[in-house]
Design a protein around this motif. Structure first.
Motif, PDB file in Angstrom:
ATOM      1  N   PRO A 210       0.754  -1.411  -0.362  1.00 15.76           N
ATOM      2  CA  PRO A 210      -0.195  -0.059   0.356  1.00 15.76           C
ATOM      3  C   PRO A 210       0.944   1.533   0.092  1.00 15.76           C
ATOM      4  CG  PRO A 210      -0.460  -1.023   1.879  1.00 15.76           C
ATOM      5  CD  PRO A 210       1.005  -2.147   0.921  1.00 15.76           C
ATOM      6  N   THR A 211       0.634   1.942  -0.917  1.00 19.13           N
ATOM      7  CA  THR A 211       1.393   3.295  -0.653  1.00 19.13           C
ATOM      8  C   THR A 211       0.825   4.005   0.434  1.00 19.13           C
ATOM      9  OG1 THR A 211       0.310   4.146  -2.206  1.00 19.13           O
ATOM     10  CG2 THR A 211       1.682   3.412  -3.541  1.00 19.13           C
ATOM     11  N   ASN A 212       0.024   4.326   0.999  1.00 23.30           N
ATOM     12  CA  ASN A 212       0.300   5.308   1.600  1.00 23.30           C
ATOM     13  C   ASN A 212       0.328   5.080   3.454  1.00 23.30           C
ATOM     14  OD1 ASN A 212      -2.019   3.593   2.127  1.00 23.30           O
ATOM     15  ND2 ASN A 212      -3.968   4.710   2.346  1.00 23.30           N
ATOM     16  N   SER A 213       1.141   3.108   3.158  1.00 22.82           N
ATOM     17  CA  SER A 213       1.523   2.956   4.342  1.00 22.82           C
ATOM     18  C   SER A 213       2.895   3.498   5.231  1.00 22.82           C
ATOM     19  CB  SER A 213       2.238   1.399   4.814  1.00 22.82           C
ATOM     20  OG  SER A 213       3.015   1.407   4.439  1.00 22.82           O
ATOM     21  N   GLU A 214       2.983   3.703   6.318  1.00 23.45           N
ATOM     22  CA  GLU A 214       4.166   4.430   7.010  1.00 23.45           C
ATOM     23  C   GLU A 214       5.785   4.154   7.104  1.00 23.45           C
ATOM     24  OE1 GLU A 214       3.895   3.756  11.217  1.00 23.45           O
ATOM     25  OE2 GLU A 214       1.086   4.896  11.244  1.00 23.45           O
ATOM     26  N   THR A 215       5.586   2.626   6.578  1.00 19.86           N
ATOM     27  CA  THR A 215       6.736   1.880   6.260  1.00 19.86           C
ATOM     28  C   THR A 215       6.962   2.254   4.245  1.00 19.86           C
ATOM     29  OG1 THR A 215       5.497  -0.220   6.029  1.00 19.86           O
ATOM     30  CG2 THR A 215       7.141   0.998   8.067  1.00 19.86           C
ATOM     31  N   PHE A 216       6.278   2.517   4.037  1.00 19.83           N
ATOM     32  CA  PHE A 216       6.566   3.318   2.018  1.00 19.83           C
ATOM     33  C   PHE A 216       7.450   3.720   2.120  1.00 19.83           C
ATOM     34  CE2 PHE A 216       5.597   4.818  -1.273  1.00 19.83           C
ATOM     35  CZ  PHE A 216       5.407   4.001  -2.579  1.00 19.83           C
ATOM     36  N   SER A 217       7.615   4.428   1.947  1.00 22.84           N
ATOM     37  CA  SER A 217       8.961   5.443   1.337  1.00 22.84           C
ATOM     38  C   SER A 217      10.132   5.193   2.316  1.00 22.84           C
ATOM     39  CB  SER A 217       9.244   6.958   2.315  1.00 22.84           C
ATOM     40  OG  SER A 217       9.163   6.353   3.527  1.00 22.84           O
ATOM     41  N   GLU A 218      10.219   4.200   3.100  1.00 26.04           N
ATOM     42  CA  GLU A 218      11.911   3.385   3.178  1.00 26.04           C
ATOM     43  C   GLU A 218      11.579   2.039   2.225  1.00 26.04           C
ATOM     44  OE1 GLU A 218      14.235   0.638   6.456  1.00 26.04           O
ATOM     45  OE2 GLU A 218      12.112   1.957   7.246  1.00 26.04           O
ATOM     46  N   ILE A 219      10.884   1.451   2.256  1.00 27.78           N
ATOM     47  CA  ILE A 219      10.741   0.708   0.936  1.00 27.78           C
ATOM     48  C   ILE A 219      10.779   0.658   0.174  1.00 27.78           C
ATOM     49  CG2 ILE A 219       8.844  -1.496   0.177  1.00 27.78           C
ATOM     50  CD1 ILE A 219       7.361  -1.674   3.098  1.00 27.78           C
ATOM     51  N   TYR A 220       9.913   1.767  -0.624  1.00 26.69           N
ATOM     52  CA  TYR A 220      10.246   2.041  -2.044  1.00 26.69           C
ATOM     53  C   TYR A 220      11.822   2.663  -2.003  1.00 26.69           C
ATOM     54  CZ  TYR A 220       9.356   5.058  -6.788  1.00 26.69           C
ATOM     55  OH  TYR A 220       9.282   4.995  -7.450  1.00 26.69           O
ATOM     56  N   GLU A 221      11.896   3.148  -0.978  1.00 25.73           N
ATOM     57  CA  GLU A 221      13.899   3.593  -1.541  1.00 25.73           C
ATOM     58  C   GLU A 221      14.421   2.492  -1.328  1.00 25.73           C
ATOM     59  OE1 GLU A 221      15.647   6.917   1.493  1.00 25.73           O
ATOM     60  OE2 GLU A 221      13.509   7.995   1.126  1.00 25.73           O
ATOM     61  N   ASN A 222      14.268   1.875  -0.466  1.00 25.66           N
ATOM     62  CA  ASN A 222      15.595   0.208  -1.600  1.00 25.66           C
ATOM     63  C   ASN A 222      15.113   0.458  -2.591  1.00 25.66           C
ATOM     64  OD1 ASN A 222      16.301   0.596   1.386  1.00 25.66           O
ATOM     65  ND2 ASN A 222      14.522  -0.697   2.531  1.00 25.66           N
ATOM     66  N   TYR A 223      13.761  -0.388  -2.307  1.00 22.29           N
ATOM     67  CA  TYR A 223      13.263  -1.028  -3.854  1.00 22.29           C
ATOM     68  C   TYR A 223      14.286  -0.195  -5.475  1.00 22.29           C
ATOM     69  CZ  TYR A 223      10.113  -3.674  -7.158  1.00 22.29           C
ATOM     70  OH  TYR A 223       9.859  -4.218  -8.436  1.00 22.29           O
ATOM     71  N   GLN A 224      13.790   0.865  -5.065  1.00 21.46           N
ATOM     72  CA  GLN A 224      14.386   1.787  -5.942  1.00 21.46           C
ATOM     73  C   GLN A 224      16.224   1.822  -6.087  1.00 21.46           C
ATOM     74  OE1 GLN A 224      12.926   5.937  -6.023  1.00 21.46           O
ATOM     75  NE2 GLN A 224      12.969   6.295  -8.862  1.00 21.46           N
ATOM     76  N   ALA A 225      16.610   1.694  -4.806  1.00 19.38           N
ATOM     77  CA  ALA A 225      18.820   1.488  -5.064  1.00 19.38           C
ATOM     78  C   ALA A 225      18.645   0.258  -5.495  1.00 19.38           C
ATOM     79  CB  ALA A 225      18.696   1.517  -3.703  1.00 19.38           C
TER      80      ALA A 225
END
Length: 329
Positions: A210-225
């Motif tokens: 879910p893109t509105n979860s609290e952990t989203f930004s951290e997970i997304y950064e890892n994925y993008q990296a």
């Protein structure tokens, strides 16, 4: 849709009639022409084929081209030079700044295997301008080592690929360059789905979260990296599990709410699916999963149910995992 493509195709024909009257455009409804469909092995619709020198043998497939302007570029590059020869930095700048994306080849000399591969790649990527130079001054002005292919995005160099004559192949370069028409991580939605399937990379990794979860930004950064390392080999896709219209994809991968965040790899050709063994979406876990997959060490996940023999008999076709991709996409 076929209708849209048909209109763009007709527009390209109109424009090229004046510029290149030798090139003829035609269309065939293969629902009434079974022999032609069989002869040219037409599996998907619409299909565009280019016949050269009056021969019916081995026509060239024109894949992923959807706009009149791109059709025109594709045909021109097949019938004439596929790249612009650059002799000055001003000329290079003009090409780089004219579009969002541009590809420039910096070479020691203009006659070697790397140049041939570059020409061929330019023919297959009509979406962006290609230029090439062997000018010492131009190479020096950009500080680029010769025999390099450089992708410019919005005027900035974003990728530098050293061309080694023994190792380079056209398909690998085509895949790599086409990925720049997408973001490093592409969010799946109605608009992007067509673009995702137009890029000829058969391995897709999907992050379900879910893109509105609290952990989203951290997970997304890892994925993008992790994504940058696998550009051209694995396409990184994000699927928002809060978006109701994505429900079909969760079903297809058999993802439940309690499973997210989840990471899967899909091979479009074999339709095989793989689940990331680790639960945590860290850079190392994603990289390890991708590397194991590319090395053939990842374990396949959930085989599809058997394809019924009569799946195609009725007006409503029966879809299972095995035929889902080929029929839907």
């Amino acid at each position: 849709s076929s209708q849209n493509l048909s209109e763009e195709f007709a527009e390209a024909a109109r424009q090229l009639k004046k510029e290149a009257p030798r090139i003829q455009f035609g269309k065939i409804d293969v629902t009434h022409q079974h022999d032609l469909r069989k002869e040219f092995k037409i599996q998907t619709f619409p299909t565009v084929k280019f016949f050269v020198n009056g021969s019916r043998e081995d026509p060239i497939d024109c894949k992923g081209v959807r706009k009149a302007s791109t059709f025109i570029t594709w045909v021109k590059r097949r019938t004439g030079p596929s790249t612009v020869l650059i002799n000055s930095t001003d000329q290079a700048e003009a090409i780089i700044k004219a579009d969002d994306l541009a590809v420039i080849g910096f070479f020691r000399e203009l006659h070697n295997d790397s140049v041939e591969v570059f020409y061929e790649t330019a023919r297959d990527v009509p979406e962006m301008p290609f230029g090439m130079t062997a000018s010492e001054d131009v190479c020096a002005d950009y500080g680029i080592q010769r025999n390099s292919l450089v992708v410019f995005k919005k005027g900035k160099a974003v990728h530098n690929e050293v061309l080694e004559e023994s190792r380079q192949n056209k398909l690998g370069l085509t895949r790599l360059i086409k990925t720049f028409t997408l973001d490093l991580v592409t969010e799946y939605n109605i608009e992007t789905s067509v673009k995702i399937f137009d890029v000829p990379v058969e391995n897709h990794i999907l992050l379900f979260t879910p893109t509105n979860s609290e952990t989203f930004s951290e997970i997304y950064e890892n994925y993008q990296a992790a994504a940058a390392e696998f550009r051209g080999k694995i396409l990184f896709v994000l699927v928002d599990t809060n978006e109701a219209r994505n429900g079909r994809i969760f079903e297809y991968f058999r993802i439940r709410d309690i499973d997210v965040p989840a990471v899967r790899i899909l091979n479009l050709t074999s339709d095989a699916r793989y689940k990331m063994p680790a639960d945590e979406v860290t850079v190392d876990n994603i990289k390890e999963f991708c590397q194991n997959y590319l090395n053939g060490k990842a374990k396949q996940h959930l085989s599809s149910e058997k394809l019924p023999e009569d799946w195609d008999k009725m007006p409503v076709k029966v879809l299972v995992g095995k035929n889902f991709n080929s029929i839907i996409f």
